[in-house]
Design a protein around this motif. Structure first.
Motif, mmCIF file in Angstrom:
data_model
loop_
_atom_site.group_PDB
_atom_site.id
_atom_site.type_symbol
_atom_site.label_atom_id
_atom_site.label_comp_id
_atom_site.label_asym_id
_atom_site.label_seq_id
_atom_site.Cartn_x
_atom_site.Cartn_y
_atom_site.Cartn_z
ATOM 1 N N VAL A 68 3.846 1.222 -14.199
ATOM 2 C CA VAL A 68 3.042 1.376 -12.977
ATOM 3 C C VAL A 68 3.374 0.253 -11.994
ATOM 4 O O VAL A 68 3.526 0.481 -10.794
ATOM 5 C CB VAL A 68 1.541 1.362 -13.322
ATOM 6 N N ARG A 69 3.503 -0.965 -12.523
ATOM 7 C CA ARG A 69 3.793 -2.105 -11.635
ATOM 8 C C ARG A 69 5.162 -1.942 -10.969
ATOM 9 O O ARG A 69 5.323 -2.214 -9.784
ATOM 10 C CB ARG A 69 3.723 -3.414 -12.428
ATOM 11 N N ILE A 70 6.140 -1.510 -11.752
ATOM 12 C CA ILE A 70 7.486 -1.310 -11.176
ATOM 13 C C ILE A 70 7.447 -0.206 -10.118
ATOM 14 O O ILE A 70 8.013 -0.336 -9.029
ATOM 15 C CB ILE A 70 8.494 -0.957 -12.304
ATOM 16 N N SER A 71 6.691 0.849 -10.433
ATOM 17 C CA SER A 71 6.646 1.988 -9.502
ATOM 18 C C SER A 71 5.933 1.619 -8.209
ATOM 19 O O SER A 71 6.117 2.284 -7.185
ATOM 20 C CB SER A 71 5.960 3.183 -10.162
ATOM 21 N N SER A 72 5.105 0.565 -8.247
ATOM 22 C CA SER A 72 4.397 0.180 -7.024
ATOM 23 C C SER A 72 5.395 -0.161 -5.922
ATOM 24 O O SER A 72 5.190 0.177 -4.755
ATOM 25 C CB SER A 72 3.474 -1.006 -7.293
ATOM 26 N N PHE A 73 6.495 -0.807 -6.287
ATOM 27 C CA PHE A 73 7.504 -1.179 -5.278
ATOM 28 C C PHE A 73 8.356 0.028 -4.903
ATOM 29 O O PHE A 73 8.816 0.115 -3.769
ATOM 30 C CB PHE A 73 8.381 -2.304 -5.805
ATOM 31 N N LEU A 74 8.524 0.905 -5.862
ATOM 32 C CA LEU A 74 9.332 2.102 -5.600
ATOM 33 C C LEU A 74 8.775 2.870 -4.407
ATOM 34 O O LEU A 74 9.480 3.169 -3.438
ATOM 35 C CB LEU A 74 9.318 2.988 -6.846
ATOM 36 N N GLY A 75 7.476 3.154 -4.472
ATOM 37 C CA GLY A 75 6.855 3.916 -3.390
ATOM 38 C C GLY A 75 6.703 3.095 -2.130
ATOM 39 O O GLY A 75 6.946 3.584 -1.019
ATOM 40 N N LYS A 76 6.314 1.839 -2.325
ATOM 41 C CA LYS A 76 6.030 0.993 -1.156
ATOM 42 C C LYS A 76 7.261 0.801 -0.286
ATOM 43 O O LYS A 76 7.206 0.943 0.949
ATOM 44 C CB LYS A 76 5.507 -0.362 -1.657
ATOM 45 N N GLU A 77 8.393 0.489 -0.902
ATOM 46 C CA GLU A 77 9.606 0.203 -0.131
ATOM 47 C C GLU A 77 10.078 1.443 0.630
ATOM 48 O O GLU A 77 10.431 1.355 1.806
ATOM 49 C CB GLU A 77 10.729 -0.272 -1.059
ATOM 50 N N ILE A 78 10.059 2.593 -0.049
ATOM 51 C CA ILE A 78 10.536 3.815 0.615
ATOM 52 C C ILE A 78 9.603 4.175 1.767
ATOM 53 O O ILE A 78 10.047 4.513 2.864
ATOM 54 C CB ILE A 78 10.661 4.964 -0.404
ATOM 55 N N ARG A 79 8.285 4.046 1.543
ATOM 56 C CA ARG A 79 7.332 4.357 2.625
ATOM 57 C C ARG A 79 7.553 3.410 3.808
ATOM 58 O O ARG A 79 7.531 3.834 4.960
ATOM 59 C CB ARG A 79 5.904 4.193 2.113
ATOM 60 N N GLU A 80 7.741 2.148 3.504
ATOM 61 C CA GLU A 80 7.932 1.171 4.593
ATOM 62 C C GLU A 80 9.160 1.509 5.430
ATOM 63 O O GLU A 80 9.135 1.393 6.646
ATOM 64 C CB GLU A 80 8.107 -0.226 4.003
ATOM 65 N N ILE A 81 10.225 1.936 4.758
ATOM 66 C CA ILE A 81 11.455 2.295 5.493
ATOM 67 C C ILE A 81 11.207 3.544 6.335
ATOM 68 O O ILE A 81 11.542 3.602 7.513
ATOM 69 C CB ILE A 81 12.624 2.516 4.511
ATOM 70 N N LEU A 82 10.565 4.543 5.711
ATOM 71 C CA LEU A 82 10.350 5.798 6.426
ATOM 72 C C LEU A 82 9.361 5.639 7.583
ATOM 73 O O LEU A 82 9.387 6.426 8.527
ATOM 74 C CB LEU A 82 9.863 6.878 5.453
#
Lengths: 488, 349
Positions: free
Chosen positions: A6-20
């Motif tokens: 879950v902790r690793i996935s937090s950055f997965l979603g956050k980074e992609i959303r920030e870029i988009l």
């Protein structure tokens, strides 16, 4: 077990959303590189530069001026004839102010110089400071002089053909005189026979005068011709040992051989005489790409490396500067988990970018994919993995955003010069060449060209090198980021 | 909602002094600072920190800007290692807290450090997943905390598009999403309007009522009133630690009674001196005497009686509750008197 995921996935979603959430960033990252690719494809012609040439001709040799204009106007599309002058200074002044690109100065009394056994020198002036352009002008000058020489030889050859036809008529007269000599000899008219032989000899002399210079110019092409002439020229009255019949028969035979060789000479076209050898290059490659097609995989590799390094180089330092790292220090998340999450998100994003660019290259620019999709995916994945590693290493060692941007621009600059993209690696000295081997793009250009243009797998050593580079950079970035996360 | 003390005189019959919470009324210690200090090179950021924060209390850490409040919070949340002394949180050294202890801690940093390009909801989700809360596990909690800080209706807005006060509340919600037992709040009310400050303190009291411990730093001295215990920080050192009322008494040597009567002057000082429990008398203002006593409510009837016995007509008598600004200044002055440090030196420090 679930919590680290879950902790690793937090950055997965956050980074992609920030870029988009930054549409212009997406436009710049995806459309920007593609537009550059497209513009290069549309705009680059690969045609050599056209030079405006001015000629300086000797003042008192009007024949040369006419000849120069005639030749210069027909020397191919790379040379534009802009006129001629007798003033060297005027021509050089026009060169200085950029009205012409090249000045060709014809030598005075060139004909006499050649006649005296020396080469006549054409002087070429240019005003280039770019070594490549200077070499190009020099090369073009050599080609130009070579072409001039060839045309002069062509004229000689054509002239020789005309003269050989005339000499054939003389030789025919010599042959008839020899027959008459034999007939007179048979009739017991020795004096008449000798007179006819002398007439035959006179015809041979005239033929020799016509063919002499031509035979010399023909050199290897007319081998034997000079010898036959020499034999035929022997004075029929010089020896008393042989009978008139025998001498007449001998002269007849010599003239037959000479005639035969002149016929052969006539058959050879003038351009073949002056340029007997030419080249024809053939390739065993299954596909011969155009200029744009050849460079497209390299451009793709360069764009992907630069995008990956750019976004990764800001990833850690941005949160360090903004202060989010303070939250990470307090939360139960490790530097390893943060890096894994960021790697994952950026691999997805740059992978998506690679997919779009590759599809655009194939379907819009017509770049082929002769190899398998699997090798293509592996090549791109390893390129992105290694490039992200370099980006994260930069980010983990930078104190500010601008430091990170500067470092990633330096890597781009190094990639332009040391990867083999602009200059072939073979032309870079060995100690400096090794810089190129520190860059993922150096391996990836070959990998992508192999897969896309040759239809063969990438060199295994190159794949291993990229994987090793990616792992090494990950470990380095992790080590540095861990130090930044620990309490002070 | 308890309002800040604005330094008004309070009638003894209308507003009795609030009861100071006794340390024994709280649970077990959650933070223990023992002679902790932090130095950066030769510069001393904080030193001699000795205090304990108990379960279920609001512990205020008050001091001017640059006095070492954030450094102290960072010592407690494990960001900084103490140069000397020790800091334990839930019984563990702060710098080596295991994951389960970290999961019990919430932290609201001084500045907004969430992501402006993410929505309110996405920022909360990110904070939740930092603590390992799965999507299913955080759904209910997300709504609870966003409603708690009144941001549920704004959950779809980007963080960059909401006001500074809302960003502050978003930060608070992020620090609460994983249901922590101990919350560090670094100047949570800095730079926000008084109405929002009052709402924040309402929220803190509610969190305390839920059994959580709060460590709150602030440079608004008046906010000390809302804390169960307060440490007053002055240039890197704790000047005093106690309940707000005890700090008042400590600052002035007792509670204060103001008496107004036309005849009051220097001549009346012996009258007040006769009373039991009077510690100091100030009659420098004609018509008013300010008495420092051990216990104001119990001393006031005696004061009235003495004055009436002398036929002095009392115009008014009330307990004066000095503002915490005054208390803070008084404590700093006392500290300077004790240490021999001048105001200029204190300012430089």
């Amino acid at each position: 077990m679930l919590k680290p995921i879950v902790r690793i996935s937090s950055f997965l979603g956050k980074e992609i959303r920030e870029i988009l959430r930054q549409p212009w960033l997406v436009v710049r990252l995806i459309l920007g590189p593609f537009l550059i690719l497209l513009l290069v494809g549309l705009g680059y012609t690969n045609n050599p530069r056209v030079l405006r040439a001015m000629f300086v001709v000797p003042a008192n040799e009007p024949g040369v001026a006419q000849q120069v204009e005639e030749y210069a106007s027909n020397l191919g599309p790379q040379l534009i004839y802009t006129g001629q002058t007798v003033s060297r200074e005027e021509a050089l002044q026009r060169l200085r102010i950029g009205q012409v690109d090249m000045v060709v100065v014809y030598p005075e009394r060139a004909y006499e110089t050649v006649k005296n056994g020396s080469q006549a020198v054409l002087e070429l002036y240019h005003n280039e400071i770019d070594p490549t352009q200077a070499a190009y002008v020099d090369q073009l000058g050599r080609v130009y002089v070579g072409e001039m020489n060839r045309r002069i030889l062509m004229l000689f050859a054509q002239q020789a053909k005309v003269e050989s036809r005339e000499s054939q008529a003389e030789l025919q007269q010599a042959r008839e005189a020899a027959q008459r000599a034999r007939a007179a000899s048979a009739a017991g008219d020795t004096d008449g026979a000798l007179e006819e032989l002398l007439a035959a000899n006179s015809s041979i002399d005239r033929a020799t005068a016509l063919l002499g210079a031509t035979a010399l110019i023909m050199g290897g092409v007319g081998q034997g011709l000079g010898g036959e002439l020499a034999v035929a020229q022997e004075d029929p009255l010089a020896s008393d040992d042989a009978s008139v019949d025998e001498r007449a028969a001998q002269a007849d035979a010599d003239l037959d051989r000479l005639d035969q060789q002149l016929v052969e000479l006539e058959k050879v076209p003038a351009d073949v005489m002056v340029s007997p050898l030419t080249t024809e290059t053939k390739t065993i490659a299954t596909f011969t790409p155009s200029f744009v097609t050849f460079y497209a995989p390299g451009v793709l590799a360069l764009i992907l490396q630069h995008v990956a390094i750019s976004i990764a180089s800001l990833a850690l330092v941005r949160e360090k500067v903004a202060g989010a790292i303070e939250l990470f220090r307090v939360a139960p998340i490790s530097a390893f988990e943060i890096l894994l999450g960021k790697y994952g998100s950026y691999i997805i994003f740059v992978g998506f970018l690679a997919l779009i660019l590759t599809a655009a290259m194939i379907y819009l620019l017509g770049v082929p994919l002769l190899g398998t999709i699997g090798w293509l995916v592996l090549s791109i994945f390893l390129l992105v993995f290694a490039s992200l590693g370099i980006g994260f290493a930069i980010s983990a060692t930078s104190g500010t955003d601008s430091q990170a941007v500067q470092a990633s621009m330096l890597v781009l600059l190094a990639a332009m010069f040391f990867s083999g993209f602009v200059f072939p690696l073979a032309q870079i000295l060995v100690p400096v060449r090794y810089i190129g081997y520190l860059l993922p793009v150096t391996y990836s250009i070959t990998n992508l060209q192999n897969v896309m243009l040759k239809g063969i797998p990438p060199p295994p050593l190159f794949l291993i090198a990229l994987a090793a580079m990616g792992v090494a950079m990950f470990v380095f970035a992790w080590w540095r980021y861990r130090r930044a996360m620990v309490r002070v | 909602m308890q309002q800040p003390d604005q330094g008004r005189a309070t009638s003894v019959t209308v507003a009795p002094p609030p009861q100071a919470a006794a340390p024994q009324g709280f649970g077990r210690p959650v933070i223990v600072m023992k002679n902790a200090a932090k130095r950066f090179g030769d510069a001393v950021a904080v030193e001699g920190l000795n205090f304990t924060v108990h379960e279920g209390e609001i512990f205020g850490f008050i001091g001017p800007s640059g006095s070492g409040k954030t450094t102290t919070i960072r010592l407690m949340n494990g960001t900084y290692a103490p140069s000397e002394g020790s800091v334990t949180v839930f019984g563990e050294p702060a710098g080596a807290m295991p994951g389960r202890v970290r999961e019990s801690i919430g932290y609201l940093p001084q500045l907004f450090i969430l992501y402006p390009n993410l929505s309110v909801k996405e920022n909360i989700d990110f904070s939740a997943s930092l603590y390992g809360l799965s999507w299913f596990g955080r759904r209910k909690r997300r709504r609870e905390v966003l409603e708690f800080v009144e941001l549920w209706d704004h959950r779809g807005k980007l963080a960059r598009d909401i006001s500074g006060g809302m960003q502050r509340r978003l930060g608070l919600a992020s620090s609460l999403i994983h249901d922590p037992r101990l919350i560090f709040l670094d100047e949570p009310t800095a730079g926000i309007d008084p109405i929002l400050r009052a709402k924040f303190w309402d929220a803190f009291r509610e969190l305390k009522a839920q059994g959580r411990s709060l460590f709150v730093t602030t440079q608004y001295v008046t906010e000390a009133e809302y804390c169960d215990h307060v440490a007053v920080l002055g240039h890197g050192q704790v000047i005093a630690v106690d309940t707000p009322e005890n700090l008042r008494a400590l600052a002035y040597g007792g509670e204060i009674i103001d008496v107004r009567a036309a005849q009051i002057g220097h001549a009346t000082r012996p009258l007040f001196a006769r009373l039991a429990g009077v510690r100091s008398i100030d009659t420098s203002v004609p018509g008013r005497a300010r008495l420092v006593v051990e216990d104001a409510p119990s001393s006031m009837p005696g004061v009235m009686e003495v004055l009436r016995g002398e036929n002095i007509e009392v115009e008014g008598i009330e307990q004066y509750r000095p503002t915490f600004d005054e208390v803070f200044v008084r404590l700093v002055e006392r500290h300077q008197e004790e240490t021999g440090e001048t105001l200029e030196e204190a300012a430089r420090a």
